[in-house]
Enzyme design. Structure first.
Site, short mmCIF file in Angstrom:
data_model
loop_
_atom_site.label_atom_id
_atom_site.label_comp_id
_atom_site.label_asym_id
_atom_site.label_seq_id
_atom_site.Cartn_x
_atom_site.Cartn_y
_atom_site.Cartn_z
N ASP A 173 4.80 -62.47 -36.67
CA ASP A 173 4.84 -61.04 -36.97
C ASP A 173 6.01 -60.76 -37.91
OD1 ASP A 173 3.93 -58.20 -36.24
OD2 ASP A 173 5.99 -58.16 -35.52
N TYR A 285 12.47 -52.01 -40.16
CA TYR A 285 11.37 -51.46 -40.94
C TYR A 285 11.82 -50.32 -41.87
CZ TYR A 285 8.30 -54.02 -37.76
OH TYR A 285 7.67 -55.01 -37.05
N HIS A 340 -3.04 -60.58 -31.60
CA HIS A 340 -1.84 -60.61 -32.45
C HIS A 340 -0.71 -61.43 -31.83
CE1 HIS A 340 1.16 -59.05 -35.27
NE2 HIS A 340 1.94 -58.78 -34.23
#
Length: 367
Positions: A173, A285, A340
């Site tokens: 990820d 982020y 995921h």
């Protein structure tokens, strides 16, 4: 800045570049607003249904026993001289063996690699790191301290502080994004690259702008640009969002996977329920749109990309496109029933695929 004697770009080109930049940032902030509105509506719905539960969240005082399981390795710390930050990691396997460095994603920490710590310690010094701002690693307060350049340099500095000059690098990820960038910027430090459920960063940036479906799936990238509100939304209903990410039918580990136990969930809740514990991870982020696209793209070491086809956040089409950026042996394996959270979902299969890749000849030509 232009080099002396270099021709300046014509006015029309400068206007076009400025217009594209303006449109890009308009898209970023417009979609950020949309995501914030959706989150706000969900909050109002929760308040309307269960007002007493909405604002209840519990700080876990004591870590669950699984975090101190001796079979996983030893808890260690290293302080980086240049940044002054102290990093936490869990290490398994004897010192002096080849280094395998594991980089987790969001919202995770070193514990997401528990199955790999046990598996690979027989032949490697396995180090599962808490990234900057996560878990027990120091968390600088300003978002500027989480730019991609800082995160890449962290990995280089940690490698050197551990007494190594190269490693097998594995990332999942967001940790996969960092692993790609380390491999691009410091290829001499990565003997083999293994990435789990994250495409080459250039593939990701190009694909997301052309495919609205991926733009929607990556909505949290835009939502996280807001101050404080994303952190607050994670705490609603005692971290219901965090629990759902790993356990819900839409985003969590499927029925055929290795589901997280209640103690595993408590391990995540223990760290992310601490005051301020979400700001560092989300700050990762908050700089991404100013750091992409990349100046350099090519990956020159053997690379394995593992992908769970049921990934709720990343479309599988990006996995195959990644091939064009790897100028060495590239292997892609897609697991049809996996989510995921691949290395936790299907640990036995993932470990077997990694072993196979590690034992392949590095001189093999790219397929």
């Amino acid at each position: 800045m232009a080099r002396p004697g270099a021709a300046c770009p014509p006015p029309a080109r400068r206007v076009m570049v400025a217009a594209r930049a303006l449109l890009f940032w308009a898209l970023v902030y417009s979609y950020c607003g949309v995501c914030a509105c959706i989150a706000g509506l969900r909050l109002l719905w929760s308040i309307g249904r269960r007002p007493g539960e909405t604002f209840r969240w519990v700080v876990r005082e004591n870590p669950p026993a699984c975090l101190n399981d001796p079979s996983l390795g030893t808890h260690c710390y290293v302080r980086i001289k240049d940044s002054g930050l102290r990093f936490h990691y869990v290490a398994a396997g004897e010192r002096g063996k080849p280094l395998m460095l594991l980089l987790h994603g969001f919202p995770e920490f070193w514990y997401s690699w528990r199955h790999q710590l046990r598996e690979f310690k027989s032949e490697y010094r396995v180090v599962a790191l808490d990234l900057r701002g996560f878990g027990e690693t120091d968390a600088p307060s300003h978002k500027e301290n989480y730019k991609l350049d800082c995160l890449i340099t962290d990995i280089k500095d940690i490698l050197e502080s551990l007494g190594y000059n190269k490693c097998v690098l594995i990332g999942h990820d967001w940790g996969g994004m960092i692993a790609w960038l380390v491999a691009i910027c410091y290829p001499e430090m990565v003997t083999k690259l293994i990435v789990v459920n994250f495409p080459h960063p250039s593939v990701f940036t190009e694909y997301i702008l052309r495919h609205p479906s991926q733009l929607i799936k990556s909505g949290y990238y835009f939502f996280f640009q807001m101050p404080w509100f994303p952190e607050f939304m994670f705490t609603v209903n005692d971290f219901k969002v965090l629990k759902s990410l790993f356990t819900s039918q839409a985003t969590g580990i499927g029925r055929k996977g290795c589901r997280l136990t209640s103690e595993d969930i408590e391990a995540y809740l223990y760290f992310f329920s601490q005051p301020g514990a979400l700001t560092g991870p989300i700050n990762h982020y908050r700089n991404i749109f100013s750091c992409l696209p990349l100046q350099h793209h090519e990956v020159i070491m053997p690379t394995l990309l593992l992908w769970g086809e049921r990934d709720a956040f990343m479309e599988v089409e990006m996995a195959e496109t990644t091939r064009i950026y790897v100028k060495n042996h590239f292997r892609l394996t897609i697991l049809s029933e996996a989510s995921h959270w691949l290395q936790q979902d299907q640990p036995d299969i993932v470990n077997k695929l990694i072993w196979t890749f590690l034992k392949e000849e590095t001189t093999r030509k790219r397929e």
